[in-house]
Design an enzyme around this catalytic site. Structure first.
Site, short mmCIF file in Angstrom:
data_model
loop_
_atom_site.label_atom_id
_atom_site.label_comp_id
_atom_site.label_asym_id
_atom_site.label_seq_id
_atom_site.Cartn_x
_atom_site.Cartn_y
_atom_site.Cartn_z
N HIS A 101 -31.31 8.40 -40.96
CA HIS A 101 -30.91 8.92 -42.27
C HIS A 101 -29.96 10.09 -41.98
O HIS A 101 -30.12 10.77 -40.95
CB HIS A 101 -32.08 9.51 -43.06
CG HIS A 101 -33.22 8.58 -43.31
ND1 HIS A 101 -34.18 8.33 -42.38
CD2 HIS A 101 -33.59 7.90 -44.42
CE1 HIS A 101 -35.09 7.51 -42.89
NE2 HIS A 101 -34.75 7.23 -44.12
N ASP A 104 -31.66 13.18 -40.79
CA ASP A 104 -32.36 13.17 -39.49
C ASP A 104 -31.48 13.71 -38.38
O ASP A 104 -31.98 14.17 -37.36
CB ASP A 104 -32.71 11.73 -39.05
CG ASP A 104 -33.49 10.95 -40.07
OD1 ASP A 104 -34.21 11.58 -40.86
OD2 ASP A 104 -33.37 9.71 -40.07
C1 XUL Z 1 -40.19 4.65 -45.78
C2 XUL Z 1 -39.25 3.89 -44.93
C3 XUL Z 1 -37.92 4.50 -44.68
C4 XUL Z 1 -36.82 3.52 -44.60
C5 XUL Z 1 -35.45 4.13 -44.49
O1 XUL Z 1 -41.38 4.01 -46.01
O2 XUL Z 1 -39.60 2.84 -44.43
O3 XUL Z 1 -37.99 5.27 -43.55
O4 XUL Z 1 -36.99 2.66 -43.52
O5 XUL Z 1 -35.19 5.01 -45.50
#
Ligand code: XUL
Ligand code: CO
Length: 439
Positions: A101, A104
């Site tokens: 993300h 991150d």
């Molecule tokens: C949350 C989840 C996230 C997604 C990406 O449950 O799985 O980390 O994979 O946003």
């Protein structure tokens, strides 16, 4: 000389099932051919940046137990060190891909402008490290759920200002994903849902979510993004109800808004079980709808009602998963991203490696078993035979769309009753799976 963050841990290599070395692979042998491709090509493992580089083990009852500052003092120093440590982990584990993300990989500062400048700085570093270590970006995404401004959602927020912030974040995340040659971009609707219908205009929220996705796809293509777009279904948590409940629900959404050609699914095992489905069910629904894309590999605890994101070790599940993946034609731009974290009490650096080794070996075994199930052929043959009645006569007419209601009634009347039924043989088939699994 580059700083080493995980001293005492060497490169993890394949030593075979008999080894006593816990820091080695027993089943993942990257260059071994299984089903016509190397295991490396079949499995396309990815490291999740958020859990591995950021997750500190906090839970609702206690703060973090794991230090993820990697010796940095300022926010930027911490995130740069995370990057160096991330590539050390991928290098030592022989993992080719990573996923992140926006939040991150770089600090979130007081303004979007500053935050974006920070992202640019880290993107330069990541690009450099990717080249140096020969690593690739499986997918990027935007964290549109942590900041309090998204308390009512992002694309589904009641606030148009929050909607704009979400769009701005996605725009930037698409730019850096493209810059880093990302093979995919994920939408996981963290707070795209509701806690109570009493305050919710569901129709408007869904329309807006579709608007944001359409704009995002158009923008991404305009800047040269060539990867796949994925939606990652999840039924609940953090909201009581998430709009992207499961694959079938998302298909309905995509078709309503004419987005079905633009998106595939990123299917997470723990999200499937939270929706009261098996992991295999979600993969099958995606496969038969032609939208299988990528996987978030983990497992939940079936006795707990939330997303525990554990490293996957259940080989029945990984075998059935890989069976679906092979049947779907294998991964193209997707892969197996370990959206998984070590337990809070597993706070030492070595635990990260034990977690990934467990997950990679469980999927390597799953791949080998799935390949054997397919080569064995008995299960496929059984399914093929089970539907024989649609190959000839009235069945063939039904499939060809030639039979009318009158024809069907005429056939039933002539039969008197259905006397041609055969056993479903579930237990026989389960025995085949076990005999192949434990041969
Ligand atoms: C949350 C989840 C996230 C997604 C990406 O449950 O799985 O980390 O994979 O946003
Ligand atoms: Co996930």
């Amino acid at each position: 000389m580059m700083r080493e963050f995980f001293k005492g841990i060497d490169k993890i290599t394949y030593e075979g099932p008999k080894t006593n070395n816990p820091l080695s692979f027993r089943y993942y042998n990257p260059d071994e051919i299984v089903g016509g491709k190397t295991m490396r090509q079949q499995l396309r493992f990815a490291m999740s940046y958020w859990h591995t580089m950021c997750g500190e083990g906090s839970d609702m009852f206690g703060r973090g137990t794991i230090d993820k500052s990697f010796g940095g003092n300022t926010p930027m120093e911490i995130f740069k060190n995370k990057a160096y440590a991330a590539f050390e982990i991928m290098d030592k584990l022989d993992i080719d891909f990573f996923c992140f993300h926006d939040r991150d990989i770089a600090p979130e500062y007081a303004t979007l402008r500053e935050t974006n400048a920070g992202l640019d700085a880290v993107t330069v570093l990541l690009k450099d490290l990717m080249k140096q270590y020969n690593k690739k970006l499986l997918w990027g995404t935007a964290n549109n759920f942590s900041n309090p401004r998204y308390m009512h959602g992002a694309g589904t927020s009641c606030s148009a200002d929050a909607f704009c912030f979400a769009a701005a974040q996605i725009k930037k995340a698409l730019e850096i994903t493209t810059e880093l040659g990302g093979e995919g971009y994920v939408f996981w609707g963290g707070r795209e849902g509701y806690d109570t219908l009493l305050n919710t205009d569901m129709g408007l929220e869904l329309d807006n979510m579709a608007r944001l996705m359409k704009l995002s796809v158009e923008y991404a293509r305009s800047i040269g993004f060539q990867g796949d777009f994925y939606i990652e279904p999840k039924p609940k948590e953090p909201t009581k109800h998430q709009y992207d409940f499961d694959v079938a629900t998302v298909m309905g959404f995509l078709r309503k808004y004419g987005l079905e050609k633009d998106f595939k699914m990123n299917i997470e095992a723990n999200h499937a079980t939270l929706a009261q489905h098996t992991f295999q069910h979600e993969l099958r629904v995606a496969r038969v709808n032609g939208v299988f894309g990528s996987i978030d590999a983990n497992q939940g605890d079936l006795l707990l009602g939330w997303d525990t994101d554990q490293f996957p070790t259940n080989v029945y599940d990984t075998a059935m998963c890989m069976y679906e993946v092979i049947k779907a034609g294998g991964f193209t731009k997707g892969g197996l991203n370990f959206d998984a974290k070590v337990r809070r009490a597993s706070f030492e650096g070595a635990d990260i490696f034990h977690g990934y080794i467990a997950g990679m070996d469980a999927f390597a075994l799953g791949l080998k078993i799935a390949d054997r199930l397919i080569v064995d052929g008995r299960i496929d043959q059984f399914v093929e035979d089970r539907y024989q009645s649609y190959k000839t006569g009235i069945g063939a007419d039904i499939v060809a769309g030639k039979a009318t209601m009158d024809d069907l009634e005429k056939h039933a009347l002539a039969l008197g009753d259905v006397v041609s039924l055969k056993s479903g043989r579930q237990e026989y088939l389960e025995n085949i799976v076990n005999s192949i699994m434990f041969q």
